[in-house]
Design a protein around this motif. Structure first.
Motif, PDB file in Angstrom:
ATOM      1  N   CYS A   7     110.405  72.867  -3.199  1.00 36.02           N
ATOM      2  CA  CYS A   7     110.754  74.288  -3.332  1.00 36.02           C
ATOM      3  C   CYS A   7     111.968  74.630  -2.475  1.00 36.02           C
ATOM      4  N   ILE A   8     112.078  74.018  -1.297  1.00 38.13           N
ATOM      5  CA  ILE A   8     113.236  74.249  -0.436  1.00 38.13           C
ATOM      6  C   ILE A   8     114.518  73.802  -1.140  1.00 38.13           C
ATOM      7  N   TYR A   9     114.453  72.665  -1.807  1.00 35.38           N
ATOM      8  CA  TYR A   9     115.624  72.209  -2.554  1.00 35.38           C
ATOM      9  C   TYR A   9     115.945  73.169  -3.703  1.00 35.38           C
ATOM     10  N   GLU A  10     114.921  73.587  -4.401  1.00 35.79           N
ATOM     11  CA  GLU A  10     115.140  74.469  -5.551  1.00 35.79           C
ATOM     12  C   GLU A  10     115.726  75.811  -5.132  1.00 35.79           C
ATOM     13  N   GLN A  11     115.225  76.382  -4.027  1.00 28.50           N
ATOM     14  CA  GLN A  11     115.631  77.723  -3.612  1.00 28.50           C
ATOM     15  C   GLN A  11     116.841  77.717  -2.674  1.00 28.50           C
ATOM     16  N   VAL A  12     116.997  76.662  -1.883  1.00 28.96           N
ATOM     17  CA  VAL A  12     117.988  76.684  -0.803  1.00 28.96           C
ATOM     18  C   VAL A  12     119.124  75.698  -1.018  1.00 28.96           C
ATOM     19  N   VAL A  13     118.782  74.435  -1.248  1.00 28.62           N
ATOM     20  CA  VAL A  13     119.796  73.374  -1.229  1.00 28.62           C
ATOM     21  C   VAL A  13     120.556  73.290  -2.543  1.00 28.62           C
ATOM     22  N   ASP A  14     119.840  73.120  -3.639  1.00 23.99           N
ATOM     23  CA  ASP A  14     120.511  72.881  -4.925  1.00 23.99           C
ATOM     24  C   ASP A  14     121.499  73.977  -5.325  1.00 23.99           C
ATOM     25  N   PRO A  15     121.184  75.269  -5.142  1.00 26.41           N
ATOM     26  CA  PRO A  15     122.153  76.299  -5.559  1.00 26.41           C
ATOM     27  C   PRO A  15     123.457  76.276  -4.787  1.00 26.41           C
ATOM     28  N   ARG A  16     123.473  75.646  -3.599  1.00 27.68           N
ATOM     29  CA  ARG A  16     124.662  75.707  -2.762  1.00 27.68           C
ATOM     30  C   ARG A  16     125.245  74.338  -2.444  1.00 27.68           C
ATOM     31  N   HIS A  68     102.608  77.890   7.725  1.00 24.67           N
ATOM     32  CA  HIS A  68     102.319  77.936   6.296  1.00 24.67           C
ATOM     33  C   HIS A  68     102.662  79.313   5.715  1.00 24.67           C
ATOM     34  N   GLU A  69     102.141  80.353   6.343  1.00 21.29           N
ATOM     35  CA  GLU A  69     102.410  81.709   5.858  1.00 21.29           C
ATOM     36  C   GLU A  69     103.892  82.055   5.959  1.00 21.29           C
ATOM     37  N   THR A  70     104.513  81.606   7.048  1.00 27.38           N
ATOM     38  CA  THR A  70     105.934  81.910   7.253  1.00 27.38           C
ATOM     39  C   THR A  70     106.807  81.220   6.211  1.00 27.38           C
ATOM     40  N   LEU A  71     106.481  79.986   5.864  1.00 27.97           N
ATOM     41  CA  LEU A  71     107.260  79.273   4.852  1.00 27.97           C
ATOM     42  C   LEU A  71     107.204  79.996   3.508  1.00 27.97           C
ATOM     43  N   VAL A  72     106.043  80.516   3.154  1.00 28.36           N
ATOM     44  CA  VAL A  72     105.915  81.264   1.904  1.00 28.36           C
ATOM     45  C   VAL A  72     106.816  82.494   1.934  1.00 28.36           C
ATOM     46  N   ILE A  73     106.792  83.215   3.059  1.00 27.53           N
ATOM     47  CA  ILE A  73     107.620  84.412   3.200  1.00 27.53           C
ATOM     48  C   ILE A  73     109.105  84.058   3.157  1.00 27.53           C
ATOM     49  N   ILE A  74     109.485  83.006   3.872  1.00 28.50           N
ATOM     50  CA  ILE A  74     110.888  82.608   3.944  1.00 28.50           C
ATOM     51  C   ILE A  74     111.415  82.227   2.561  1.00 28.50           C
ATOM     52  N   LEU A  75     110.679  81.382   1.861  1.00 29.36           N
ATOM     53  CA  LEU A  75     111.143  80.923   0.552  1.00 29.36           C
ATOM     54  C   LEU A  75     111.184  82.063  -0.459  1.00 29.36           C
ATOM     55  N   SER A  76     110.220  82.970  -0.364  1.00 23.80           N
ATOM     56  CA  SER A  76     110.234  84.132  -1.248  1.00 23.80           C
ATOM     57  C   SER A  76     111.435  85.020  -0.950  1.00 23.80           C
ATOM     58  N   SER A  77     111.733  85.234   0.332  1.00 23.89           N
ATOM     59  CA  SER A  77     112.871  86.070   0.715  1.00 23.89           C
ATOM     60  C   SER A  77     114.189  85.446   0.275  1.00 23.89           C
ATOM     61  N   ILE A  78     114.295  84.119   0.404  1.00 26.62           N
ATOM     62  CA  ILE A  78     115.523  83.440  -0.012  1.00 26.62           C
ATOM     63  C   ILE A  78     115.731  83.591  -1.517  1.00 26.62           C
ATOM     64  N   GLY A  79     114.637  83.441  -2.288  1.00 26.79           N
ATOM     65  CA  GLY A  79     114.749  83.592  -3.736  1.00 26.79           C
ATOM     66  C   GLY A  79     115.191  84.989  -4.132  1.00 26.79           C
ATOM     67  N   CYS A  80     114.587  85.997  -3.501  1.00 22.94           N
ATOM     68  CA  CYS A  80     114.964  87.387  -3.802  1.00 22.94           C
ATOM     69  C   CYS A  80     116.395  87.675  -3.378  1.00 22.94           C
ATOM     70  N   ALA A  81     116.779  87.178  -2.195  1.00 25.65           N
ATOM     71  CA  ALA A  81     118.137  87.407  -1.701  1.00 25.65           C
ATOM     72  C   ALA A  81     119.169  86.747  -2.607  1.00 25.65           C
ATOM     73  N   GLN A  82     118.854  85.538  -3.107  1.00 31.92           N
ATOM     74  CA  GLN A  82     119.795  84.856  -3.979  1.00 31.92           C
ATOM     75  C   GLN A  82     119.967  85.608  -5.291  1.00 31.92           C
ATOM     76  N   ARG A  83     118.860  86.126  -5.824  1.00 28.88           N
ATOM     77  CA  ARG A  83     118.957  86.906  -7.068  1.00 28.88           C
ATOM     78  C   ARG A  83     119.756  88.185  -6.858  1.00 28.88           C
ATOM     79  N   GLU A  84     119.555  88.841  -5.711  1.00 28.89           N
ATOM     80  CA  GLU A  84     120.319  90.057  -5.408  1.00 28.89           C
ATOM     81  C   GLU A  84     121.791  89.730  -5.212  1.00 28.89           C
ATOM     82  N   PHE A  85     122.050  88.610  -4.554  1.00 23.79           N
ATOM     83  CA  PHE A  85     123.427  88.172  -4.331  1.00 23.79           C
ATOM     84  C   PHE A  85     124.117  87.899  -5.673  1.00 23.79           C
ATOM     85  N   ASP A  86     123.425  87.196  -6.564  1.00 24.38           N
ATOM     86  CA  ASP A  86     123.999  86.886  -7.880  1.00 24.38           C
ATOM     87  C   ASP A  86     124.235  88.162  -8.683  1.00 24.38           C
TER      88      ASP A  86
END
Length: 353
Positions: free
Chosen positions: A150-159, A32-50
């Protein structure tokens, strides 16, 4: 919120992957805690990438303006190549570095922007790999459902739009994640219900003539898992109730039925005459069929299963039969009787069309 360095994030993800490999199900309590960290990191990384991608475009535009469209050909080509490839998610090792600027001028340079972009892409890849590893573990007592949207929103849909061309030579982290959703009947809805494009783009990889055999094999794994689904096995091996198992059977049948035309069309790309000729004439090695032969025989078997769902794809059926029928004339030492039996099943189903 304090910004966590890319090096710290990278270390955390490597540690988590090692922990999952060593502990298996015992690592579930921290999911549970790891999923929160992972999804948050993906969101931040995607914004930095953009942001880095936008900076690349701005840098290219400003240099062209300053030099009155007389930018050095080499550097302009390099900038253009970077911008064109900015959405690529290739699985190549990228060194993780924190943001840097040109020490002499204090201005953003092509090199510093690329380092920012590569660091963000690397974090995104490692985080998605962690997600895929969690699903591959198939923890029976953990419910991923609250996180899938949230996984779709942060990970799947953008790519998702670039899934097909990004996976022609290597399997990206996103492709591994989609494959992991085919490993358990509990996850089937994650693959087909949240975004109709996910399964469609996954199948689209089969239509790329230059796709590497390992990538094609992974997509075939997903397709074959769905085709071989058995409610009885789901109850026995995956601890589903009979009602849940039947519900997944309906989902699988509906999914295959709605994609039959696409699958058959893409199979025409896989089953080229040259490929089948090569696969059925390559000599055996140590009494075992060659990899090309094994791949071709597997594709024929999958096609025989897909044919059960075909109802009106006459054009695709004719094209495939024209390619497959000569296989029946091959000797048994190159084409096993089981494979010929699969070809006959395809004929039986397609001839009325």
């Amino acid at each position: 919120m304090k910004r966590v360095s890319t090096k710290a994030q990278s270390s955390y993800f490597h540690l988590f992957l090692d922990m999952v490999r060593q502990l298996g199900y015992k690592a579930t309590p921290v999911f549970h805690e790891t999923l929160v960290i992972i999804l948050s990191s993906i969101g931040c990384a995607q914004r930095e990438f953009d942001a880095a991608s936008d900076d690349l475009r701005e840098l290219a535009s400003s240099r062209r303006a300053e030099d009155s469209m007389a930018v050095d050909d080499t550097e302009e080509a390099e900038v253009d190549a970077v911008v064109a490839a900015e959405e690529s998610d290739d699985e190549e090792d990228v060194a993780v570095n924190d943001d840097e600027e040109d020490e002499d001028s204090g201005r953003m340079t092509l090199g510093s922007i690329r380092r920012r972009r590569d660091s963000a892409r690397n974090i995104r890849q490692m985080a998605v790999k962690c997600l895929a590893k969690m699903f591959e573990l198939q923890p029976p007592q953990f419910d991923f459902a609250p996180y899938v949207a949230c996984i779709y929103e942060q990970v799947v849909d953008p790519r998702i739009d670039s899934l097909t061309y990004e996976n022609t030579q290597n399997s990206s982290a996103l492709l591994l994640l989609l494959r992991s959703w085919s490993l358990s009947p509990r996850y089937f809805p994650y693959l087909v219900d949240y975004n109709p494009l996910a399964f469609k783009m996954l199948l689209g990889i089969l239509a790329v003539p230059t796709a590497h055999s390992s990538v094609v094999s992974l997509v075939l794994d997903v397709l074959q898992t769905l085709l071989d689904y058995s409610p009885a096995d789901a109850v026995e091996k995956h601890m589903l109730t009979e009602a849940e198992a039947e519900e997944q059977a309906v989902l699988v049948s509906r999914t295959i039925q709605s994609h039959v035309s696409q699958i058959l069309s893409h199979m025409r790309t896989c089953f080229t005459s040259d490929m089948l000729s090569l696969a059925t004439t390559q000599p055996q090695q140590a009494g075992k069929p060659s990899s090309a032969t094994t791949q071709a025989m597997r594709q024929i078997h999958i096609l025989s299963r897909v044919a059960e769902y075909a109802t009106k794809q006459a054009w695709d059926a004719k094209a495939l039969l024209d390619i497959l029928l000569p296989i029946l004339k091959r000797p048994n030492r190159t084409v096993p009787e089981r494979t010929k039996n699969d070809v006959l099943k395809v004929m039986l189903r397609f001839v009325p069309l």
